[in-house]
Design a protein around this motif. Structure first.
Motif, PDB file in Angstrom:
ATOM      1  N   GLY A  84      10.203   9.181 -20.916  1.00 45.14           N
ATOM      2  CA  GLY A  84      11.478   9.820 -21.199  1.00 45.14           C
ATOM      3  C   GLY A  84      12.404   9.994 -20.004  1.00 45.14           C
ATOM      4  O   GLY A  84      13.331  10.796 -20.055  1.00 45.14           O
ATOM      5  N   HIS A  85      12.145   9.239 -18.933  1.00 48.67           N
ATOM      6  CA  HIS A  85      13.017   9.379 -17.766  1.00 48.67           C
ATOM      7  C   HIS A  85      14.232   8.463 -17.881  1.00 48.67           C
ATOM      8  O   HIS A  85      14.237   7.507 -18.648  1.00 48.67           O
ATOM      9  N   GLY A  86      15.273   8.789 -17.108  1.00 50.41           N
ATOM     10  CA  GLY A  86      16.471   7.954 -17.064  1.00 50.41           C
ATOM     11  C   GLY A  86      16.169   6.723 -16.228  1.00 50.41           C
ATOM     12  O   GLY A  86      15.642   6.844 -15.124  1.00 50.41           O
ATOM     13  N   LEU A  87      16.494   5.539 -16.735  1.00 49.62           N
ATOM     14  CA  LEU A  87      16.009   4.319 -16.088  1.00 49.62           C
ATOM     15  C   LEU A  87      17.120   3.305 -15.865  1.00 49.62           C
ATOM     16  O   LEU A  87      17.928   3.040 -16.750  1.00 49.62           O
ATOM     17  N   ARG A  88      17.175   2.734 -14.650  1.00 50.69           N
ATOM     18  CA  ARG A  88      18.013   1.585 -14.335  1.00 50.69           C
ATOM     19  C   ARG A  88      17.107   0.514 -13.754  1.00 50.69           C
ATOM     20  O   ARG A  88      16.204   0.843 -12.990  1.00 50.69           O
ATOM     21  N   ILE A  89      17.363  -0.741 -14.114  1.00 49.68           N
ATOM     22  CA  ILE A  89      16.522  -1.823 -13.611  1.00 49.68           C
ATOM     23  C   ILE A  89      17.388  -2.870 -12.928  1.00 49.68           C
ATOM     24  O   ILE A  89      18.387  -3.311 -13.500  1.00 49.68           O
ATOM     25  N   THR A  90      17.026  -3.268 -11.719  1.00 54.36           N
ATOM     26  CA  THR A  90      17.787  -4.318 -11.044  1.00 54.36           C
ATOM     27  C   THR A  90      16.859  -5.416 -10.549  1.00 54.36           C
ATOM     28  O   THR A  90      15.757  -5.146 -10.073  1.00 54.36           O
ATOM     29  N   VAL A  91      17.332  -6.676 -10.700  1.00 51.94           N
ATOM     30  CA  VAL A  91      16.563  -7.819 -10.199  1.00 51.94           C
ATOM     31  C   VAL A  91      17.446  -8.743  -9.357  1.00 51.94           C
ATOM     32  O   VAL A  91      17.155  -9.922  -9.206  1.00 51.94           O
ATOM     33  N   SER A  92      18.560  -8.185  -8.841  1.00 50.01           N
ATOM     34  CA  SER A  92      19.357  -8.951  -7.876  1.00 50.01           C
ATOM     35  C   SER A  92      19.985  -7.971  -6.894  1.00 50.01           C
ATOM     36  O   SER A  92      20.121  -6.781  -7.179  1.00 50.01           O
ATOM     37  N   LEU A  93      20.358  -8.521  -5.744  1.00 48.77           N
ATOM     38  CA  LEU A  93      20.940  -7.695  -4.692  1.00 48.77           C
ATOM     39  C   LEU A  93      22.259  -7.066  -5.158  1.00 48.77           C
ATOM     40  O   LEU A  93      22.548  -5.903  -4.874  1.00 48.77           O
ATOM     41  N   LYS A  94      23.021  -7.860  -5.906  1.00 47.87           N
ATOM     42  CA  LYS A  94      24.317  -7.387  -6.373  1.00 47.87           C
ATOM     43  C   LYS A  94      24.160  -6.141  -7.265  1.00 47.87           C
ATOM     44  O   LYS A  94      24.839  -5.139  -7.079  1.00 47.87           O
ATOM     45  N   GLU A  95      23.236  -6.257  -8.214  1.00 47.89           N
ATOM     46  CA  GLU A  95      22.998  -5.114  -9.108  1.00 47.89           C
ATOM     47  C   GLU A  95      22.501  -3.916  -8.304  1.00 47.89           C
ATOM     48  O   GLU A  95      22.865  -2.770  -8.584  1.00 47.89           O
ATOM     49  N   GLY A 147      12.039  -6.333  -6.223  1.00 46.30           N
ATOM     50  CA  GLY A 147      12.489  -7.193  -5.123  1.00 46.30           C
ATOM     51  C   GLY A 147      11.997  -8.627  -5.208  1.00 46.30           C
ATOM     52  O   GLY A 147      12.755  -9.557  -4.955  1.00 46.30           O
ATOM     53  N   PHE A 148      10.738  -8.828  -5.592  1.00 49.63           N
ATOM     54  CA  PHE A 148      10.196 -10.195  -5.532  1.00 49.63           C
ATOM     55  C   PHE A 148      10.824 -11.095  -6.589  1.00 49.63           C
ATOM     56  O   PHE A 148      10.708 -12.304  -6.515  1.00 49.63           O
ATOM     57  N   LEU A 149      11.513 -10.518  -7.558  1.00 53.97           N
ATOM     58  CA  LEU A 149      12.186 -11.343  -8.569  1.00 53.97           C
ATOM     59  C   LEU A 149      13.641 -11.657  -8.207  1.00 53.97           C
ATOM     60  O   LEU A 149      14.328 -12.340  -8.952  1.00 53.97           O
ATOM     61  N   THR A 150      14.122 -11.163  -7.066  1.00 53.68           N
ATOM     62  CA  THR A 150      15.508 -11.443  -6.694  1.00 53.68           C
ATOM     63  C   THR A 150      15.620 -12.828  -6.051  1.00 53.68           C
ATOM     64  O   THR A 150      14.720 -13.247  -5.326  1.00 53.68           O
ATOM     65  N   GLU A 151      16.743 -13.489  -6.331  1.00 51.29           N
ATOM     66  CA  GLU A 151      16.998 -14.792  -5.695  1.00 51.29           C
ATOM     67  C   GLU A 151      17.017 -14.628  -4.174  1.00 51.29           C
ATOM     68  O   GLU A 151      16.581 -15.498  -3.439  1.00 51.29           O
ATOM     69  N   GLU A 152      17.538 -13.480  -3.733  1.00 43.71           N
ATOM     70  CA  GLU A 152      17.691 -13.244  -2.298  1.00 43.71           C
ATOM     71  C   GLU A 152      16.353 -13.238  -1.559  1.00 43.71           C
ATOM     72  O   GLU A 152      16.291 -13.469  -0.359  1.00 43.71           O
ATOM     73  N   SER A 153      15.261 -12.955  -2.277  1.00 38.45           N
ATOM     74  CA  SER A 153      13.949 -12.990  -1.606  1.00 38.45           C
ATOM     75  C   SER A 153      13.248 -14.312  -1.913  1.00 38.45           C
ATOM     76  O   SER A 153      12.077 -14.498  -1.591  1.00 38.45           O
ATOM     77  N   GLY A 157      17.159  -7.059 -19.245  1.00 40.02           N
ATOM     78  CA  GLY A 157      17.965  -8.254 -19.018  1.00 40.02           C
ATOM     79  C   GLY A 157      17.277  -9.501 -19.545  1.00 40.02           C
ATOM     80  O   GLY A 157      16.341  -9.406 -20.334  1.00 40.02           O
ATOM     81  N   SER A 158      17.752 -10.657 -19.086  1.00 35.23           N
ATOM     82  CA  SER A 158      17.165 -11.887 -19.632  1.00 35.23           C
ATOM     83  C   SER A 158      17.379 -13.038 -18.670  1.00 35.23           C
ATOM     84  O   SER A 158      17.900 -12.864 -17.578  1.00 35.23           O
ATOM     85  N   GLY A 159      16.943 -14.207 -19.089  1.00 39.85           N
ATOM     86  CA  GLY A 159      17.163 -15.405 -18.279  1.00 39.85           C
ATOM     87  C   GLY A 159      15.876 -15.913 -17.662  1.00 39.85           C
ATOM     88  O   GLY A 159      15.262 -16.846 -18.160  1.00 39.85           O
ATOM     89  N   LYS A 160      15.438 -15.239 -16.642  1.00 38.40           N
ATOM     90  CA  LYS A 160      14.275 -15.707 -15.906  1.00 38.40           C
ATOM     91  C   LYS A 160      13.016 -15.759 -16.767  1.00 38.40           C
ATOM     92  O   LYS A 160      12.770 -14.853 -17.567  1.00 38.40           O
ATOM     93  N   GLU A 161      12.191 -16.743 -16.503  1.00 34.21           N
ATOM     94  CA  GLU A 161      10.916 -16.890 -17.207  1.00 34.21           C
ATOM     95  C   GLU A 161      10.028 -15.660 -16.989  1.00 34.21           C
ATOM     96  O   GLU A 161       9.291 -15.244 -17.880  1.00 34.21           O
ATOM     97  N   SER A 162      10.108 -15.071 -15.803  1.00 36.28           N
ATOM     98  CA  SER A 162       9.296 -13.880 -15.517  1.00 36.28           C
ATOM     99  C   SER A 162       9.706 -12.713 -16.415  1.00 36.28           C
ATOM    100  O   SER A 162       8.862 -11.984 -16.940  1.00 36.28           O
ATOM    101  N   LEU A 163      11.023 -12.559 -16.621  1.00 37.19           N
ATOM    102  CA  LEU A 163      11.491 -11.477 -17.485  1.00 37.19           C
ATOM    103  C   LEU A 163      11.112 -11.742 -18.939  1.00 37.19           C
ATOM    104  O   LEU A 163      10.759 -10.813 -19.672  1.00 37.19           O
TER     105      LEU A 163
END
Ligand code: U2F
Length: 564
Positions: free
Chosen positions: A100-111, A63-69, A17-23
């Motif tokens: 080679g594993h299947g990967l999903r990445i989330t950085v918000s509660l909604k995702e 978790g620490f990158l979510t707005e919710e935290s 994803g993108s947007g945040k300075e951390s990402l």
């Protein structure tokens, strides 16, 4: 499905994803390290040969990158705030992807909710939605969010969760009832997970799994170039925030250092030079990671002022041929006496700014001295300036080492199987434990045919009775081994004490993170009643602890010789 190594990381960069300075910081890092990851994958593929590697479906929820935290980290990325966590998450993502594993990445509660299949607002309904992931990597913030939003399935699937936990969680703090009864309550602990589900930045305690991160590697030509280009009188100070320069008494040792070396800093500032940084220091301001590395390549010395604790930068400095000089802490810092560690679920004592550098690397790369002792400090500076030191990076912090370790965990660690923690006490009457020929410790008889399905394989067990007051972590290290908590169940029996010729007048089974143990006055033996409380960490002068140790691979302390 067999997992296939990947060498092209462009899809991973999209997933991030993108947007945040951390990402942005994490993606730049991943991009820069692509070639290293690809080469490491090639080498590991060769090393593992045709070994079956099952492809797992993995969710990574940071978790620490979510707005919710609150996401307090992202806004500080360009202002000297902590980057260690982002370095580690970037590397975890890269490793999982390259493997080679299947990967999903989330950085918000909604995702997170949409990936878990939980309809928004239905978090607490008593539904158990089937979880489409074999594994979930998250942190303490993410764990809390999952508990709140997964309803009953949280209980069912918690064994699939791995918690990235920088400083570690000791078993006494993890067990809710025990922690509450005995004052081990903290901001973070008491989740009743298997302690190995917590994964640390450095191998702090073998009660947790060591996850780590990577540092950039140099080839032979680069190493030679660096050695030829070193300025023997150039020092870089460790720390990006002006606050570390507030240290009391720094004038004295900085004055000494300034006599011999040109001192550089990479301290963040807005418009004016930070007043805490003395005028004789050449401050470059916070540098982008690659430029920081370039600075380290020229420097002879990387010097720590005592904070930040246990970050990545000293490993990078040593990998770039610097000597790391740090202060010894006497008395040691811990959650009992230092604000920074207060509330963290560990009572580990930290004897210097970077215990890993001190204990696992040491001289000539690492010098740990008393900064209040001017003679000792000055002598160290002089010796360091004269010394010839090669760039060095422990195998476990190379891309190959990290891939090897994570893959071993993924294929072998199973906290969902009922047998994950065996019940205490009762074992087969013909236990294969035998006293070693020199009568100092117990081993597992190889020819007994009674090997339980365990990982690490139980043949690597070596069990000692510790001296009174010694922790199992230290006892095993004394014998050149590492404590292996998953072996505790095999030792937790009268039979083990008997074979070690310990004279038990009585044997009790109780909840205590120091058990199994022997108490000299009264000749009492104690067994562990609660498997979650088996702990390598911890000691009391009252007890001789019974300690399960194992061997480890050179430069890869997480894995035993037969672990691959
Ligand atoms: C640690 O966090 P820090 O971020 O303070 O750790 P550092 O060792 O300072 O290094 C993090 C990265 O910052 C980079 C450098 C390291 O990889 O290459 N860097 C940079 O990009 N530019 C510069 O000018 C200087 C450094 C630790 F990792 C955390 O877990 C702790 O919470 C924290 C507090 O103890 O310390």
């Amino acid at each position: 499905v067999q997992a296939v190594f990947r060498s092209n990381l462009s899809h991973l960069l999209e997933l991030m994803g993108s947007g945040k300075e951390s990402l942005v910081f994490m993606k730049k890092r991943t991009k820069r390290l692509t070639a290293q990851w690809a080469l490491a994958a090639q080498r590991l593929a060769q090393k593992l040969g045709g070994t079956q590697r099952n492809q797992k479906q993995i969710l990574v929820h940071i978790g620490f990158l979510t707005e919710e935290s609150g996401d307090v980290f992202s806004p500080r990325v360009l202002k000297g705030g902590p980057l260690g966590e982002m370095v580690q998450w970037a590397d975890i993502l890269a490793a999982l992807y390259v493997l080679g594993h299947g990967l999903r990445i989330t950085v918000s509660l909604k995702e997170l909710q949409s990936n878990l299949g939980v309809p928004p607002g239905r978090g607490n309904c008593p539904l158990t939605v089937p979880l489409p992931f074999d594994l979930i990597y998250t942190d303490y913030h993410g764990l809390q969010q999952m508990k709140q939003h997964m309803g009953l399935s949280f209980k069912k699937y918690r064994c699939r969760i791995r918690v990235i936990d920088t400083f570690g969680t000791e078993p006494a703090y993890n067990h809710e009832e025990y922690a509450t009864l005995h004052g081990y309550r903290t901001n973070w602990g008491y989740w009743n997970l298997n302690p190995k589900q917590f994964m640390t930045m450095f191998p702090h305690t073998p009660d947790n799994s060591f996850m780590g991160f990577v540092s950039e590697e140099l080839n032979e030509t680069e190493k030679q170039l660096i050695k030829d280009g070193k300025a023997s009188n150039m020092a870089v100070v460790y720390g990006k925030e002006a606050s570390i320069w507030k240290l009391q008494g720094k004038e004295k040792f900085l004055g000494i250092l300034n006599k011999y070396m040109e001192i550089h800093g990479t301290v963040y500032y807005e418009s004016q030079r930070p007043p805490e940084v003395p005028a004789f220091v050449k401050n470059h301001g916070l540098l982008p990671q690659p430029e920081f590395q370039q600075l380290l390549r020229k420097a002879k010395l990387f010097i720590g002022f005592g904070f930040p604790y246990e970050g990545p930068a000293p490993l990078e400095a040593i990998a770039n041929g610097c000597v790391f000089l740090q202060s010894r802490f006497s008395p040691p810092h811990s959650s009992l006496n230092h604000e920074f560690f207060r509330g963290k679920p560990t009572s580990r004592e930290v004897f210097s700014q970077h215990p890993y550098a001190e204990n696992f690397i040491g001289k000539p790369h690492v010098w740990t001295v008393d900064y209040n002792n001017s003679e000792e400090f000055e002598a160290a500076i002089k010796a360091i300036m004269r010394s010839q030191v090669d760039p060095y990076l422990p195998y476990e912090y190379t891309c190959e080492g990290m891939l090897e370790r994570i893959e071993a965990y993924i294929q072998h660690q199973d906290f969902c199987a009922a047998s994950g923690l065996a019940p205490p006490g009762a074992r087969a009457p013909q236990s294969p434990l035998v006293l070693a020929p020199n009568a100092t410790h117990l081993e597992w008889a190889r020819d007994s045919g009674l090997a339980p399905k365990a990982w690490p394989p139980v043949y690597s067990l070596r069990a000692w009775l510790a001296a009174a007051g010694r922790a199992c972590t230290d006892t095993c290290l004394d014998h050149g081994l590492i404590c292996e908590p998953s072996f505790f169940p095999f030792l937790n029996s009268q039979d083990a004490f008997q074979k070690l010729q310990v004279p038990c007048d009585s044997t009790e089974s109780e909840m205590n993170h120091l058990y199994p143990a022997f108490a000299q006055p009264g000749q009492e033996c104690f067994l562990q009643k609660e498997p979650l409380l088996f702990s390598c960490a911890g000691s009391s002068t009252k007890y001789h602890r019974l300690c399960p140790c194992r061997d480890f691979r050179k430069g890869q302390v997480a894995l035993c010789q037969d672990c691959l």
